[in-house]
Design a protein around this motif. Structure first.
Motif, PDB file in Angstrom:
ATOM      1  N   GLY A  15      29.175 -38.441   4.831  1.00 47.43           N
ATOM      2  CA  GLY A  15      27.900 -38.924   5.333  1.00 47.43           C
ATOM      3  C   GLY A  15      27.628 -38.626   6.798  1.00 47.43           C
ATOM      4  O   GLY A  15      28.547 -38.432   7.596  1.00 47.43           O
ATOM      5  N   LYS A  16      26.327 -38.627   7.142  1.00 47.17           N
ATOM      6  CA  LYS A  16      25.885 -38.392   8.521  1.00 47.17           C
ATOM      7  C   LYS A  16      25.164 -39.595   9.116  1.00 47.17           C
ATOM      8  O   LYS A  16      25.119 -39.745  10.332  1.00 47.17           O
ATOM      9  N   SER A  17      24.546 -40.417   8.276  1.00 50.60           N
ATOM     10  CA  SER A  17      23.786 -41.550   8.810  1.00 50.60           C
ATOM     11  C   SER A  17      24.712 -42.554   9.470  1.00 50.60           C
ATOM     12  O   SER A  17      25.831 -42.792   8.999  1.00 50.60           O
ATOM     13  N   ARG A 214      21.013 -37.360   6.420  1.00 54.31           N
ATOM     14  CA  ARG A 214      21.320 -36.120   5.709  1.00 54.31           C
ATOM     15  C   ARG A 214      20.073 -35.607   4.980  1.00 54.31           C
ATOM     16  O   ARG A 214      19.756 -34.413   5.038  1.00 54.31           O
ATOM     17  N   VAL A 215      19.354 -36.504   4.317  1.00 50.57           N
ATOM     18  CA  VAL A 215      18.112 -36.119   3.643  1.00 50.57           C
ATOM     19  C   VAL A 215      17.151 -35.496   4.647  1.00 50.57           C
ATOM     20  O   VAL A 215      16.542 -34.448   4.383  1.00 50.57           O
ATOM     21  N   TRP A 216      17.037 -36.135   5.801  1.00 49.97           N
ATOM     22  CA  TRP A 216      16.114 -35.656   6.826  1.00 49.97           C
ATOM     23  C   TRP A 216      16.523 -34.275   7.331  1.00 49.97           C
ATOM     24  O   TRP A 216      15.691 -33.370   7.442  1.00 49.97           O
ATOM     25  N   TYR A 225      11.962 -39.889  -0.945  1.00 48.05           N
ATOM     26  CA  TYR A 225      12.165 -40.184   0.477  1.00 48.05           C
ATOM     27  C   TYR A 225      10.969 -39.807   1.354  1.00 48.05           C
ATOM     28  O   TYR A 225      11.079 -39.811   2.580  1.00 48.05           O
ATOM     29  N   GLU A 226       9.830 -39.489   0.758  1.00 43.91           N
ATOM     30  CA  GLU A 226       8.712 -38.957   1.538  1.00 43.91           C
ATOM     31  C   GLU A 226       8.172 -39.932   2.575  1.00 43.91           C
ATOM     32  O   GLU A 226       7.566 -39.518   3.568  1.00 43.91           O
TER      33      GLU A 226
END
Length: 319
Positions: A15-17, A214-216, A225-226
């Motif tokens: 993970g990154k968050s 990560r999504v971003w 996630y929009e």
């Protein structure tokens, strides 16, 4: 063709968050607040053409005086306390039809399926927050000075209260309860197992609500996630609060709860998933320390997964 990292990298990705420094205190405080919520509920009989199963709408009062509706299906003739399953639905939807609940109940399970507050079912959402509520629930409460006002904090607590109500029923053995969900439902199954340690079996398919940063960074903040895009476009177009926002989202990031899970886990991921990218799912899965199994659908994305229902039934038959 990969839509994300190669599989070998996914297996080690964590993970990154960010995880807020007071994350554990945040959730301990939330669980303490939940202790003051009664497990009382009301039942409303529902007519269903089954000679083996009784069906009810079940209502309870959740955190913040929300009225939470669940679908309850249980065997007509119960001789002793048996297994139970809590089901959670996808984002924006409801608990759906009775058929899948009745199928489990006909085999001896007591099933409780929760409608998420303020989504497509009958549960209410009285949460009042400062700041925008535009375009979705992830961002609800992001601008409120009090992080306790995040929408998903209360939904996560609703999952625990639902499980505890099921466990309190005389026809249910509290030590034989599992959780099941897909997408948002998979996230909520993960959360419920993390916050209610008595959960024994967990089946979660392509879970939502994980590793927002990560999504971003993948530029995949679309569909589910929009609302992250809408938030930054409308309220922080220069990303002056970028770090603050992703740190706040850390309170409702399932990867930060995953290491609390004690249940046996079946985790299901489609490697072509462009809605909840595989890496965001692995970020949570790789932090689970309990007995776990990974089931991969190599050519599938965020969609119906062939054979999953039967595999889930097989797992829950072990309760």
């Amino acid at each position: 063709m990969h839509v994300d990292m190669p599989l070998e990298e996914l297996k080690t990705y964590t993970g990154k968050s960010p995880k807020p420094k007071d994350f554990d205190e945040y959730w301990e405080r939330a669980l303490q607040e939940l202790e003051n919520q009664p497990l009382d509920y009301q039942l409303e009989r529902v007519q269903y053409p089954s000679s083996q199963v009784d069906c009810y709408n079940l209502y309870f009062t959740g955190i913040g005086h929300a009225k939470i509706r669940c679908m309850l299906a249980k065997p007509k003739h119960i001789q002793k306390a048996g297994p139970g399953i809590v089901m959670f639905h996808g984002y924006g939807n409801s608990s759906g039809d009775w058929f899948d609940k009745v199928s489990y109940a006909a085999l001896g399970f007591t099933v409780l399926a929760m409608d998420c507050r303020g989504q497509g079912g009958y549960s209410t959402d009285p949460l009042s927050v400062n700041g925008t509520t535009l375009r979705g629930h992830i961002i609800r409460g992001l601008d409120d000075p009090n992080p306790d006002h995040l929408y998903y904090r209360n939904v996560f607590l609703d999952t625990v209260q639902t499980a505890r109500i099921l466990m309190s029923m005389e026809e249910v053995d509290e030590n034989r309860v599992g959780v099941y969900g897909v997408s948002q439902g998979g996230a909520l199954a993960t959360v419920c197992a993390a916050l209610e340690p008595r959960i024994k079996e967990m089946v979660a398919a392509y879970p939502f609500l994980s590793d927002y940063q990560r999504v971003w960074e993948m530029d995949m903040a679309s569909s589910a996630y929009e609302e992250l895009v809408y938030y930054f476009r409308q309220f922080d177009p220069n990303h002056e609060k970028h770090e603050e926002i992703f740190n706040r989202l850390g309170y409702i990031d399932i990867q930060n709860l995953a290491d609390r899970i004690k249940a046996r886990v079946l985790w299901v991921t489609g490697l072509k998933d462009t809605i909840c990218p595989p890496s965001t799912q692995f970020a949570a899965y790789n932090k689970i320390t309990s007995n776990k199994e990974l089931l991969l659908y190599h050519e599938y994305g965020h969609e119906y997964l062939l054979g999953l229902s039967d595999k889930a039934m097989e797992r829950f038959s072990k309760l």
